[in-house]
Enzyme design. Structure first.
Site, PDB file in Angstrom:
ATOM      1  CD  GLN A  87      -1.036   8.322  14.183  1.00 24.92           C
ATOM      2  OE1 GLN A  87      -0.457   9.304  13.733  1.00 24.92           O
ATOM      3  NE2 GLN A  87      -1.624   7.442  13.389  1.00 24.92           N
ATOM      4  CE  LYS A 122      -6.338  -0.839   5.769  1.00 20.36           C
ATOM      5  NZ  LYS A 122      -6.110  -0.169   7.058  1.00 20.36           N
ATOM      6  CG  ASP A 123      -8.383   6.464   8.440  1.00 17.94           C
ATOM      7  OD1 ASP A 123      -9.541   6.917   8.366  1.00 17.94           O
ATOM      8  OD2 ASP A 123      -7.730   6.451   9.485  1.00 17.94           O
ATOM      9  N   GLY A 179       0.844  -1.208   0.000  1.00 10.69           N
ATOM     10  CA  GLY A 179       0.000   0.000   0.000  1.00 10.69           C
ATOM     11  C   GLY A 179       0.875   1.252   0.000  1.00 10.69           C
ATOM     12  CG  HIS A 180       3.280   2.216   3.400  1.00  6.49           C
ATOM     13  ND1 HIS A 180       3.334   1.107   4.188  1.00  6.49           N
ATOM     14  CD2 HIS A 180       2.650   3.176   4.124  1.00  6.49           C
ATOM     15  CE1 HIS A 180       2.764   1.366   5.350  1.00  6.49           C
ATOM     16  NE2 HIS A 180       2.339   2.613   5.339  1.00  6.49           N
ATOM     17  CB  SER A 200      -3.239  -3.034   7.299  1.00  2.63           C
ATOM     18  OG  SER A 200      -2.962  -2.671   8.641  1.00  2.63           O
ATOM     19  CB  SER A 201       1.766  -2.012   9.442  1.00  2.00           C
ATOM     20  OG  SER A 201       2.023  -1.023   8.505  1.00  2.00           O
TER      21      SER A 201
HETATM   22  O1  PAF Z   1      -2.049   6.762   8.077  1.00  2.00           O
HETATM   23  C1  PAF Z   1      -0.942   6.819   8.639  1.00  2.00           C
HETATM   24  O2  PAF Z   1      -0.019   6.077   8.305  1.00  2.00           O
HETATM   25  C2  PAF Z   1      -0.714   7.819   9.776  1.00  2.00           C
HETATM   26  O3  PAF Z   1      -1.901   8.113  10.425  1.00  2.00           O
HETATM   27  C3  PAF Z   1      -0.017   9.099   9.310  1.00  2.00           C
HETATM   28  C4  PAF Z   1      -0.832   9.839   8.266  1.00  2.00           C
HETATM   29  C5  PAF Z   1       1.361   8.780   8.760  1.00  2.00           C
HETATM   30  C6  PAF Z   1       0.169  10.058  10.504  1.00  2.00           C
HETATM   31  O4  PAF Z   1       0.950   9.503  11.509  1.00  2.00           O
END
Ligand code: PAF
Length: 279
Positions: free
Chosen positions: A61, A148-149, A36-37, A184-185
């Site tokens: 977070q 995804k989010d 995904g990345h 996803s990780s």
């Molecule tokens: O979606 C993510 O990977 C994280 O929430 C982000 C945008 C890198 C912020 O830490």
């Protein structure tokens, strides 16, 4: 690829690039990079002269236990980024991002409460705070986020518009494993049995998508159906489910696109996924 740990050093590098008229794309990540990345990085590579990727597990977070448990592998990530042709890896330390006395948060006030935001307001406040800091430090022309989010994406777009960040937000479609599970990780934390159970998530979303395409419009009923379908898998605990307007995230607004969103817990790991159905 140059690895930079200090925010000030990163800011000086990108300031010089901007002054030289080079376009800069930023891909913010939490590390433990997956396909995904890499899709975000590939798009950034195509659209910019210079690509920076940030890897930062943001303590604001996560709850403390989840922060400790979050998978980290900077050396493996570095190798992937080299292969992908990234120019800068920005990997700051928590104490440099949040030094003693750090006391500011960036928060989107109303939109944050949509979907499941009311219960995890603190999480999204952490996301918008760190993304605002990354935008100030790296100062990119474009920044790339996965679809995804969808809530995170909507909040970042709102923040960028409201605070006049001179950055274009580019949304990139979710990359999926062959059985449809979103990359996803956190997938790496699933046991083999949990991984099999997780494939029920894309199946349930697909079933609701089919109902919408066949004309179903009652979003409350569709949400209940989504919960029932997900709960048929014994290892899944449904944490949140909603069928809402894709832009406003409101259940009773009927725009062009519908968002089907689910968050489930499998073996203590929280996985989220969604589908957008456009008429
Ligand atoms: O979606 C993510 O990977 C994280 O929430 C982000 C945008 C890198 C912020 O830490």
């Amino acid at each position: 690829m140059k690895t930079i740990r200090k925010p000030g050093a990163m800011n000086r590098e990108t300031g010089a690039l901007r002054a030289a008229g080079r376009s800069l794309g930023l891909v913010p990540t939490l590390g433990c990079l997956h396909l995904g990345h890499l899709a975000l990085i590939k798009k950034a590579r195509r659209e910019n002269d210079v690509v920076a990727v940030s890897i930062f597990v943001n303590p604001l977070q996560f709850k403390p236990k989840a922060y400790q448990a979050y998978p980290r592998d900077l050396e493996q990530d570095r190798r992937e980024l080299e292969k992908a042709g990234v120019d800068f890896l920005f990997a700051p330390r928590a104490e440099d991002m949040y030094p003693e006395g750090f006391d500011t948060r960036v928060e989107v006030l109303d939109l944050v409460d949509k979907l499941e935001g009311k219960s995890i307001r603190w999480h999204y406040r952490g996301v918008t705070t760190v993304v605002a800091k990354l935008f100030n430090i790296v100062d990119p022309h474009r920044a790339y986020f996965g679809r995804k989010d969808p809530h995170q994406l909507a909040l970042i777009r709102r923040m960028v518009a409201d605070l006049n960040f001179p950055v274009k937000i580019i949304a990139v479609p979710t990359i999926r494993e062959p059985d449809g599970l979103a990359h996803s990780s956190r997938n790496t934390l699933l046991t083999p049995e949990e991984r099999v159970a997780a494939s029920a998530i894309p199946r349930a979303l697909g079933a609701i998508e089919t109902m919408i395409r066949q004309g179903a419009t009652d979003r409350q009923e569709l949400t209940m159906e989504l919960v029932t379908t997900l709960a048929m898998e014994p290892l899944i605990k449904v944490d949140f489910a909603a069928v809402v307007d894709a832009e406003t995230l409101e259940q009773d607004v009927f725009g062009k696109s519908v968002l089907i969103h689910a968050a489930v817990i499998i073996g203590g790991k929280r996985l989220t996924d969604n589908r957008v159905v456009t008429s």
